[in-house]
Scaffold this motif. Sequence first.
Motif, mmCIF file in Angstrom:
data_model
loop_
_atom_site.group_PDB
_atom_site.id
_atom_site.type_symbol
_atom_site.label_atom_id
_atom_site.label_comp_id
_atom_site.label_asym_id
_atom_site.label_seq_id
_atom_site.Cartn_x
_atom_site.Cartn_y
_atom_site.Cartn_z
ATOM 1 N N UNK A 1 0.803 -1.225 0.000
ATOM 2 C CA UNK A 1 0.000 0.000 0.000
ATOM 3 C C UNK A 1 0.837 1.276 0.000
ATOM 4 N N UNK A 2 1.988 1.251 0.666
ATOM 5 C CA UNK A 2 2.709 2.499 0.919
ATOM 6 C C UNK A 2 4.102 2.600 0.306
ATOM 7 N N UNK A 3 4.661 1.490 -0.173
ATOM 8 C CA UNK A 3 6.071 1.505 -0.580
ATOM 9 C C UNK A 3 6.284 1.056 -2.026
ATOM 10 N N UNK A 4 5.780 -0.105 -2.384
ATOM 11 C CA UNK A 4 6.065 -0.696 -3.690
ATOM 12 C C UNK A 4 5.488 0.155 -4.829
ATOM 13 N N UNK A 5 6.344 0.512 -5.775
ATOM 14 C CA UNK A 5 5.952 1.430 -6.849
ATOM 15 C C UNK A 5 4.802 0.894 -7.702
ATOM 16 N N UNK B 1 2.620 -0.496 16.843
ATOM 17 C CA UNK B 1 2.837 -1.715 17.619
ATOM 18 C C UNK B 1 4.011 -2.522 17.065
ATOM 19 N N UNK B 2 4.135 -2.543 15.743
ATOM 20 C CA UNK B 2 5.172 -3.362 15.107
ATOM 21 C C UNK B 2 6.541 -2.691 15.032
ATOM 22 N N UNK B 3 6.595 -1.374 15.038
ATOM 23 C CA UNK B 3 7.787 -0.664 14.581
ATOM 24 C C UNK B 3 9.051 -0.915 15.405
ATOM 25 N N UNK B 4 8.923 -1.314 16.654
ATOM 26 C CA UNK B 4 10.116 -1.559 17.470
ATOM 27 C C UNK B 4 10.604 -3.002 17.390
ATOM 28 N N UNK B 5 9.890 -3.829 16.649
ATOM 29 C CA UNK B 5 10.319 -5.219 16.500
ATOM 30 C C UNK B 5 11.536 -5.282 15.575
ATOM 31 N N UNK C 1 14.256 0.704 6.927
ATOM 32 C CA UNK C 1 13.954 1.256 5.601
ATOM 33 C C UNK C 1 12.453 1.244 5.329
ATOM 34 N N UNK C 2 11.791 0.159 5.716
ATOM 35 C CA UNK C 2 10.341 0.074 5.529
ATOM 36 C C UNK C 2 9.630 1.078 6.424
ATOM 37 N N UNK C 3 10.104 1.198 7.650
ATOM 38 C CA UNK C 3 9.517 2.152 8.589
ATOM 39 C C UNK C 3 9.626 3.580 8.048
ATOM 40 N N UNK C 4 10.798 3.916 7.523
ATOM 41 C CA UNK C 4 11.015 5.261 6.988
ATOM 42 C C UNK C 4 10.110 5.526 5.785
ATOM 43 N N UNK C 5 9.959 4.530 4.923
ATOM 44 C CA UNK C 5 9.125 4.695 3.731
ATOM 45 C C UNK C 5 7.655 4.877 4.105
#
Length: 219
Positions: A135-139, A179-183, A189-193
Amino acid sequence: MGCLLGIAIFPLFLRAKMKEGVFEQEIIQTLRPVILKHSKWAMKQKPVTVTAYKAVRSAGGIHDFYSEGDYWWPDPKDPAAPYIQRDGMTNPANFVEHRKAMIRFSRIVGALASAYRLNPDKKYVQQALRHLKAWFVDAETMMNPNLLYAQAIQGRFTGRGIGIIDTIHLMEVAQGVKIFEDDPNFPQAAKDAIDRWFATYLRWLTTHQYGIDERSEER
């Protein structure tokens, strides 16, 4: 899921002991079967974004979210004329696939995040990432971070500010990301995108006339 939470939590609140953690544990035990059922479903789902459904009446492109005003219909006297309003009567021919896809997306991420809170297994993070990246990253599959073409009315408006409400389901997605981001299995890179997508959407929401008008309307 929200209704289930409300139904389960209220009686527990009345019976909860004042000892620290007891209330939380009762809630967890009550909701565990429901959470596991939903997460089992979510683990089987493949990513489906706005690019999976072509909106032929949209003025936007394949990456643009599109929806139509519920109560607007073709003019029976002239099918080529602008749509006319029939108050309270939903047009069953309206394009709703992007709405449904976003609701499904929020259900999947919400279910996986809830299961992760019960058991921080990396499988929930990895499955959520598949959908978040789509939804948010893949072109090829991502949604553009705006709602320029939401709640359109054929022949009248290519989009309207009221369409902003269509992304209310992203609230659950954003909460899931938190909830997931600290795992350790959630790549930086995915978090930043994902953060960039939401930042761009927020900037559009607060600077485009649609967002400005809707904010003024609330006052």
